[in-house]
Scaffold this motif. Structure first.
Motif, PDB file in Angstrom:
ATOM      1  N   GLU A  22      -6.874  36.157  22.064  1.00 58.93           N
ATOM      2  CA  GLU A  22      -7.831  36.121  21.140  1.00 58.93           C
ATOM      3  C   GLU A  22      -7.834  34.900  20.140  1.00 58.93           C
ATOM      4  N   ARG A  23      -6.641  34.189  20.189  1.00 58.03           N
ATOM      5  CA  ARG A  23      -6.645  32.795  19.464  1.00 58.03           C
ATOM      6  C   ARG A  23      -6.316  31.768  20.615  1.00 58.03           C
ATOM      7  N   MET A  24      -6.834  31.919  21.779  1.00 59.04           N
ATOM      8  CA  MET A  24      -6.637  30.825  22.884  1.00 59.04           C
ATOM      9  C   MET A  24      -5.128  30.617  23.001  1.00 59.04           C
ATOM     10  N   ALA A  26      -2.960  30.135  21.287  1.00 61.87           N
ATOM     11  CA  ALA A  26      -2.339  29.024  20.175  1.00 61.87           C
ATOM     12  C   ALA A  26      -1.074  29.022  19.729  1.00 61.87           C
ATOM     13  N   ALA A  63      -4.378  26.613  23.075  1.00 61.22           N
ATOM     14  CA  ALA A  63      -5.172  25.686  22.585  1.00 61.22           C
ATOM     15  C   ALA A  63      -4.227  24.837  21.779  1.00 61.22           C
ATOM     16  N   ALA A  65      -1.691  23.828  18.399  1.00 54.99           N
ATOM     17  CA  ALA A  65      -1.338  24.460  17.244  1.00 54.99           C
ATOM     18  C   ALA A  65      -2.365  25.603  16.721  1.00 54.99           C
ATOM     19  N   ASP A  66      -1.833  26.739  16.352  1.00 52.96           N
ATOM     20  CA  ASP A  66      -2.665  27.638  15.571  1.00 52.96           C
ATOM     21  C   ASP A  66      -3.450  27.113  14.301  1.00 52.96           C
ATOM     22  N   LEU A  67      -4.691  26.678  14.589  1.00 56.75           N
ATOM     23  CA  LEU A  67      -5.058  25.963  13.298  1.00 56.75           C
ATOM     24  C   LEU A  67      -5.430  26.924  12.279  1.00 56.75           C
ATOM     25  N   LYS A  68      -5.889  28.307  12.679  1.00 58.99           N
ATOM     26  CA  LYS A  68      -5.841  29.066  11.494  1.00 58.99           C
ATOM     27  C   LYS A  68      -4.807  29.486  10.743  1.00 58.99           C
ATOM     28  N   VAL A 106      -7.748  25.920  29.139  1.00 61.03           N
ATOM     29  CA  VAL A 106      -7.623  24.823  28.380  1.00 61.03           C
ATOM     30  C   VAL A 106      -6.151  24.513  28.081  1.00 61.03           C
ATOM     31  N   PRO A 132      -6.585  16.232  21.615  1.00 59.58           N
ATOM     32  CA  PRO A 132      -7.475  15.716  20.639  1.00 59.58           C
ATOM     33  C   PRO A 132      -6.986  15.399  19.119  1.00 59.58           C
ATOM     34  N   GLU A 133      -5.573  15.345  19.023  1.00 60.75           N
ATOM     35  CA  GLU A 133      -5.047  15.421  17.657  1.00 60.75           C
ATOM     36  C   GLU A 133      -5.631  14.249  16.698  1.00 60.75           C
ATOM     37  N   LEU A 136      -8.388  14.984  14.562  1.00 62.17           N
ATOM     38  CA  LEU A 136      -8.113  15.719  13.484  1.00 62.17           C
ATOM     39  C   LEU A 136      -7.235  15.215  12.581  1.00 62.17           C
ATOM     40  N   ARG A 166     -11.461  14.900  26.854  1.00 69.55           N
ATOM     41  CA  ARG A 166     -10.962  16.012  27.539  1.00 69.55           C
ATOM     42  C   ARG A 166     -11.023  15.736  29.094  1.00 69.55           C
TER      43      ARG A 166
HETATM   44  N1  COA Z   1      -5.775  27.833  17.046  1.00 67.32           N
HETATM   45  C1  COA Z   1      -6.336  29.145  16.448  1.00 67.32           C
HETATM   46  N2  COA Z   1      -7.540  29.694  16.893  1.00 67.32           N
HETATM   47  C2  COA Z   1      -8.214  29.083  17.938  1.00 67.32           C
HETATM   48  C3  COA Z   1      -7.618  27.838  18.307  1.00 67.32           C
HETATM   49  C4  COA Z   1      -6.519  27.219  17.735  1.00 67.32           C
HETATM   50  N3  COA Z   1      -6.006  26.113  18.168  1.00 67.32           N
HETATM   51  N4  COA Z   1      -8.333  27.377  19.281  1.00 67.32           N
HETATM   52  C5  COA Z   1      -9.327  28.432  19.403  1.00 67.32           C
HETATM   53  N5  COA Z   1      -9.213  29.533  18.561  1.00 67.32           N
HETATM   54  C6  COA Z   1      -9.932  30.704  18.389  1.00 67.32           C
HETATM   55  C7  COA Z   1     -11.257  30.400  17.691  1.00 67.32           C
HETATM   56  O1  COA Z   1     -11.319  30.059  16.352  1.00 67.32           O
HETATM   57  C8  COA Z   1     -11.939  31.619  18.148  1.00 67.32           C
HETATM   58  O2  COA Z   1     -11.521  32.620  17.382  1.00 67.32           O
HETATM   59  P1  COA Z   1     -12.776  33.426  16.459  1.00 67.32           P
HETATM   60  O3  COA Z   1     -13.656  34.158  17.389  1.00 67.32           O
HETATM   61  O4  COA Z   1     -12.235  34.466  15.795  1.00 67.32           O
HETATM   62  O5  COA Z   1     -13.591  32.649  15.546  1.00 67.32           O
HETATM   63  C9  COA Z   1     -11.426  32.087  19.632  1.00 67.32           C
HETATM   64  O6  COA Z   1     -10.181  31.328  19.601  1.00 67.32           O
HETATM   65  C10 COA Z   1     -12.372  31.680  20.518  1.00 67.32           C
HETATM   66  O7  COA Z   1     -12.521  30.161  20.478  1.00 67.32           O
HETATM   67  P2  COA Z   1     -14.057  29.552  20.591  1.00 67.32           P
HETATM   68  O8  COA Z   1     -14.153  28.124  19.898  1.00 67.32           O
HETATM   69  O9  COA Z   1     -15.122  30.645  20.196  1.00 67.32           O
HETATM   70  O10 COA Z   1     -13.971  29.416  22.297  1.00 67.32           O
HETATM   71  P3  COA Z   1     -14.401  28.475  23.297  1.00 67.32           P
HETATM   72  O11 COA Z   1     -14.553  28.936  24.592  1.00 67.32           O
HETATM   73  O12 COA Z   1     -16.218  27.991  22.634  1.00 67.32           O
HETATM   74  O13 COA Z   1     -13.703  27.001  23.009  1.00 67.32           O
HETATM   75  C11 COA Z   1     -11.584  25.970  22.899  1.00 67.32           C
HETATM   76  C12 COA Z   1     -12.203  27.207  23.055  1.00 67.32           C
HETATM   77  C13 COA Z   1     -10.277  25.960  22.832  1.00 67.32           C
HETATM   78  C14 COA Z   1     -12.143  24.635  23.658  1.00 67.32           C
HETATM   79  C15 COA Z   1     -11.915  25.555  21.186  1.00 67.32           C
HETATM   80  O14 COA Z   1     -11.824  26.614  20.677  1.00 67.32           O
HETATM   81  C16 COA Z   1     -11.366  24.472  20.665  1.00 67.32           C
HETATM   82  O15 COA Z   1     -11.587  23.273  20.934  1.00 67.32           O
HETATM   83  N6  COA Z   1     -10.268  24.604  19.879  1.00 67.32           N
HETATM   84  C17 COA Z   1      -9.308  23.617  19.214  1.00 67.32           C
HETATM   85  C18 COA Z   1      -8.354  23.150  20.116  1.00 67.32           C
HETATM   86  C19 COA Z   1      -7.872  21.905  19.457  1.00 67.32           C
HETATM   87  O16 COA Z   1      -8.165  21.265  18.680  1.00 67.32           O
HETATM   88  N7  COA Z   1      -6.540  21.943  19.643  1.00 67.32           N
HETATM   89  C20 COA Z   1      -5.479  20.900  19.200  1.00 67.32           C
HETATM   90  C21 COA Z   1      -4.852  21.285  17.894  1.00 67.32           C
HETATM   91  S1  COA Z   1      -3.896  19.904  17.513  1.00 67.32           S
END
Ligand code: COA
Length: 260
Positions: A22-24, A26, A63, A65-68, A106, A132-133, A136, A166
């Motif tokens: 649910e959090r990919m 993370a 995906a 770090a857990d960005l949330k 991913v 992608p850091e 950010l 990517r």
């Molecule tokens: N931390 C916490 N939650 C994350 C996450 C992360 N790194 N990446 C994705 N999620 C969560 C999303 O917030 C979403 O939750 P929600 O439905 O409660 O809002 C859920 O996972 C699905 O993500 P979503 O973006 O809707 O799916 P997608 O298939 O369109 O895209 C990704 C998936 C991974 C490509 C996209 O979410 C993304 O680019 N995430 C950030 C990755 C990133 O930059 N990581 C580097 C951190 S340094």
């Protein structure tokens, strides 16, 4: 709270799954800590020859770090997390067994850094890899800059770290980020285990010596490395499995390795 990590066994292989789809998948604080404990548990089990690290579901390996969670963390907590990446996840690069990332979707940021900590990497054809850091406002902080440069060279590493772009599995394979792409006709896990069958079933002493020798090449000068290789060869030479392999060839049969 549900366990963020699942551990299963398939003969001498341990399958470690990040289980937060649910959090990919993370990397939360609890996930990093639990992964650290799993590393200790596996290190204490001499029967583990291979550790496959993968993610739950078919979307994400991890995906990053857990960005949330990160939103509510203080700068001091982030610093503590960076230290934990190194202390708790370091076993992926240092264990006595082979670690392989089986990338099922991913692998971004810390997710790719996890995979880079492993000895080997394979992926499904639809995988996406990237760091992608910088987009950010940070840089990879779980060893990514150092490991990617050593793995694929400075110019390619700079391309990926500076642009944050990517890569699909085909390009990741071409630049050397992946060892192989498992075809869609096979499940990722089956394909990974079939690929590593020679490691899982091979002579344990030689497998470990080979792993340590090749890993050491990145840290040692050539002459030191050659000395280390010789030292490790000596251990193999004295092993019963080496004699068994020679006998098996003469007798035209499969060797029966015992790890002695
Ligand atoms: N931390 C916490 N939650 C994350 C996450 C992360 N790194 N990446 C994705 N999620 C969560 C999303 O917030 C979403 O939750 P929600 O439905 O409660 O809002 C859920 O996972 C699905 O993500 P979503 O973006 O809707 O799916 P997608 O298939 O369109 O895209 C990704 C998936 C991974 C490509 C996209 O979410 C993304 O680019 N995430 C950030 C990755 C990133 O930059 N990581 C580097 C951190 S340094």
């Amino acid at each position: 709270m549900t366990e963020p990590i699942r551990v299963e066994r398939s003969a001498a292989a341990a399958i470690v799954t990040i289980d937060r789809p649910e959090r990919m998948n993370a990397l939360s604080w609890a996930t990093v800590r639990r992964l650290g404990e799993v590393g200790q548990e596996l290190a204490a089990d001499a029967s583990v020859r291979v550790c496959v690290l993968t993610g739950a579901g078919d979307k994400a390996f991890c995906a990053g770090a857990d960005l949330k969670e990160r939103q509510s963390m203080s700068r001091a907590q982030v610093r503590e997390m960076l230290t934990a990446y190194r202390s708790d996840l370091g076993w992926l690069a240092r264990s006595d067994f082979v670690t392989v990332a089986a990338i099922n979707g991913v692998a971004l940021g810390g997710g790719l850094e996890l995979a880079l900590s492993c000895d080997l990497r394979c992926a499904v054809p639809g995988a996406t890899l990237g760091l992608p850091e910088t987009s950010l406002g940070i840089i990879p902080g779980a060893g990514g800059t150092q490991r990617i440069a050593r793995l694929i060279g400075e110019a390619r590493a700079l391309d990926l770290v500076l642009t944050g772009r990517r890569l699909d599995a085909t390009e990741a394979l071409a630049v050397g980020l992946l060892n192989r792409v498992i075809p869609e006709s096979e499940s990722l896990l089956d394909g990974t285990l079939a690929w590593l069958k020679p490691v899982i079933e091979g002579a344990p002493i030689a497998q470990r010596a080979a792993l340590l020798a090749v890993r050491a090449a990145r840290a040692l000068h050539l002459e030191q490395g050659l000395d280390y290789e010789r030292e490790l060869y000596e251990i193999c030479l004295e092993s019963e499995d080496r004699d068994e392999a020679l006998r098996a060839i003469a007798e035209k049969r499969k060797p029966n390795f015992t790890g002695k």
